[in-house]
Design a protein around this motif. Structure first.
Motif, short mmCIF file in Angstrom:
data_model
loop_
_atom_site.label_atom_id
_atom_site.label_comp_id
_atom_site.label_asym_id
_atom_site.label_seq_id
_atom_site.Cartn_x
_atom_site.Cartn_y
_atom_site.Cartn_z
N UNK A 6 0.71 -1.02 -0.26
CA UNK A 6 -0.09 -0.01 -0.04
C UNK A 6 1.01 1.25 0.05
N UNK A 7 1.76 1.13 0.48
CA UNK A 7 2.97 2.38 0.95
C UNK A 7 3.50 2.58 -0.76
N UNK A 8 3.68 1.42 -1.11
CA UNK A 8 4.58 1.55 -2.58
C UNK A 8 3.40 2.19 -3.58
N UNK A 9 2.13 1.96 -3.43
CA UNK A 9 1.31 2.42 -4.46
C UNK A 9 1.16 3.96 -4.05
N UNK A 10 0.99 4.22 -2.70
CA UNK A 10 1.00 5.42 -2.35
C UNK A 10 2.07 6.54 -2.94
N UNK A 11 3.26 5.92 -2.95
CA UNK A 11 4.35 6.92 -3.39
C UNK A 11 4.15 7.15 -5.20
N UNK A 41 1.43 7.17 -6.58
CA UNK A 41 0.48 8.18 -6.67
C UNK A 41 0.95 9.66 -6.52
N UNK A 42 1.79 9.79 -5.66
CA UNK A 42 2.56 11.20 -5.43
C UNK A 42 3.40 11.38 -6.45
N UNK A 43 3.94 10.55 -7.21
CA UNK A 43 4.70 10.80 -8.29
C UNK A 43 3.96 11.30 -9.63
N UNK A 44 2.82 10.84 -9.57
CA UNK A 44 1.90 11.19 -10.87
C UNK A 44 1.47 12.74 -10.48
N UNK A 45 1.08 12.84 -9.31
CA UNK A 45 0.45 14.12 -8.63
C UNK A 45 1.55 15.12 -8.91
N UNK A 46 2.82 15.19 -8.59
CA UNK A 46 3.70 16.07 -8.78
C UNK A 46 4.31 16.40 -10.11
N UNK A 47 3.97 15.59 -11.08
CA UNK A 47 4.54 15.98 -12.50
C UNK A 47 3.56 16.59 -13.13
#
Length: 174
Positions: free
Chosen positions: A161-166, A168-174
């Motif tokens: 779950x933590x990997x998936x959250x990371x 998700x953050x990558x796509x939001x920052x770009x």
């Protein structure tokens, strides 16, 4: 079965009446045959007079030529009539086939019959042939394979779950 006198008399009258009817019909058939023969003779006398065979050879040759010409003409007419009849017969057969096709063939209602496969084969092949039909013995044996999942993917679910959250953050920052 005992018959009364009245029933016996009725049967005798019935037999007498049927034999009388048959006798009358036989007389009618004989009369029709005589009438047919007489009509044929009258037609032949009217349409086919006896040939005159007296005279010299040239007259007889001329008579033969006329007869051959008449025979040829009649054969042509007969051939044409036969061709027409055959054509009409073929059309009739085609129409009969079309009628059957339009109606469709009615399938009879089938009755349910409780019969095992062994008794059915015995009825078809006769009692001399000993055939047993065990359908389950003829089936192919298939072994079920158990899939082993990789143990790495089974790991800690919280980490996944933590990997998936990371991600998700990558796509939001770009």
């Amino acid at each position: 079965m005992l018959l009364t006198d009245k029933q016996t008399n009725q049967r005798r009258l019935s037999y007498k009446s049927t034999s009388l009817i048959l006798q009358i019909a036989l007389n009618w058939l004989e009369q029709e045959k005589k009438d047919g023969v007489a009509a044929k003779e009258a037609y032949m006398a009217e349409n086919c007079p006896a040939p005159d065979t007296s005279g010299d050879q040239a007259a007889l040759m001329e008579l033969c030529k006329k007869l051959h010409a008449a025979i040829d003409k009649i054969d042509e007419e007969r051939y044409d009539i036969e061709a027409k009849v055959q054509k009409a017969d073929k059309e009739i057969e085609d129409l009969k086939i079309k009628v059957v096709d339009l109606r469709g063939v009615k399938k009879p209602a089938l009755k349910k019959v409780r019969m095992s496969a062994d008794s059915m084969l015995q009825a078809l092949l006769g009692s001399k042939h000993k055939v047993t039909m065990d359908l389950r013995s003829n089936l192919k044996q298939v072994k079920k394979e158990v899939k082993e999942e990789p143990t790495e993917a089974v790991g800690d679910w919280r980490k996944n779950i933590e990997d998936k959250a990371d991600r998700k953050k990558m796509f939001e920052t770009s």
